[in-house]
Enzyme design. Structure first.
Site, mmCIF file in Angstrom:
data_model
loop_
_atom_site.group_PDB
_atom_site.id
_atom_site.type_symbol
_atom_site.label_atom_id
_atom_site.label_comp_id
_atom_site.label_asym_id
_atom_site.label_seq_id
_atom_site.Cartn_x
_atom_site.Cartn_y
_atom_site.Cartn_z
ATOM 1 N N ALA A 1 0.833 -1.206 0.000
ATOM 2 C CA ALA A 1 0.000 0.000 0.000
ATOM 3 C C ALA A 1 0.866 1.254 0.000
ATOM 4 O O ALA A 1 0.678 2.158 -0.816
ATOM 5 C CB ALA A 1 -0.946 -0.010 1.202
ATOM 6 N N TYR A 2 1.821 1.327 0.896
ATOM 7 C CA TYR A 2 2.680 2.503 1.009
ATOM 8 C C TYR A 2 3.519 2.690 -0.256
ATOM 9 O O TYR A 2 3.563 3.785 -0.830
ATOM 10 C CB TYR A 2 3.593 2.376 2.242
ATOM 11 C CG TYR A 2 4.497 3.564 2.431
ATOM 12 C CD1 TYR A 2 4.003 4.745 2.970
ATOM 13 C CD2 TYR A 2 5.846 3.509 2.092
ATOM 14 C CE1 TYR A 2 4.820 5.845 3.162
ATOM 15 C CE2 TYR A 2 6.674 4.602 2.272
ATOM 16 C CZ TYR A 2 6.160 5.768 2.805
ATOM 17 O OH TYR A 2 6.979 6.861 2.978
ATOM 18 N N SER A 3 4.190 1.640 -0.680
ATOM 19 C CA SER A 3 5.080 1.750 -1.844
ATOM 20 C C SER A 3 4.339 2.182 -3.098
ATOM 21 O O SER A 3 4.800 3.064 -3.826
ATOM 22 C CB SER A 3 5.795 0.410 -2.096
ATOM 23 O OG SER A 3 6.645 0.081 -1.018
#
Length: 186
Positions: free
Chosen positions: A134-136
């Site tokens: 999600a973050y990447s």
């Protein structure tokens, strides 16, 4: 906070957005009258639009936008284990909020023939971090947005870029499980 403090050193008035106004007030204290804490849910397009529109009405020109926003969501999991709602929340905070702010401010900056926009992405958006889908991917979207916008507005006096720092010990990193932090720093 560090970017805001540096801008303040150079005489800027800073409008800092956060859902928790008390955190902003704690970060900047009452010592500086040039920081305006604005309570905004950055995932709510109308709230972002209204807050920025109010700021534009109160100042002659907005010169700089720094989209320094980020949550990691659930980490240390494989892609097939990612919860769709968590992924969407991370995208809403990290990417959509940055889209909302630029969507409102770009016409203003173009009209004034000047503006500087910085999207604070992450090296995770360039390289991808295992266990952090999600973050990447949300930070990769920020990088792509900066490239698109940079090209679209190159001849208007508005420059748009993204910064992709490596791991920096911030409160965001401090709340992460140790295993992904160790992976990133190794």
């Amino acid at each position: 906070k560090a970017i805001a403090l540096k801008l303040l050193e150079h005489g800027a008035t800073v409008y800092a957005f956060d859902l928790a106004k008390n955190m902003l007030e704690e970060a900047f204290g009452s010592r500086n009258q040039k920081v305006v804490a604005v309570t905004v849910d950055v995932t709510n397009e109308k709230m972002v639009h209204d807050a920025i529109t109010d700021i534009i009405k109160n100042v002659s020109q907005v010169h700089i936008l720094v989209n320094c926003v980020g949550i990691t969501g659930i980490t240390n999991i494989k892609s097939h284990e990612v919860d769709t709602a968590n992924l969407q929340h991370v995208f809403n905070v990290n990417f959509m909020s940055s889209f909302y702010t630029t969507k409102v401010l770009l016409p203003h900056m173009v009209e004034n023939k000047y503006g500087r926009i910085l999207h604070l992405a992450s090296i995770a958006g360039k390289e991808g971090n295992a266990g952090m889908l999600a973050y990447s991917t949300s930070k990769a979207a920020m990088i792509a947005m900066a490239k698109v916008q940079g090209k679209e507005y190159a001849e208007t006096g508005v420059t748009i870029t993204a910064l992709a720092p490596a791991v920096v010990r911030t409160p965001l990193v401090d709340i992460m499980p140790e295993q992904p932090v160790q992976y990133m720093t190794d």
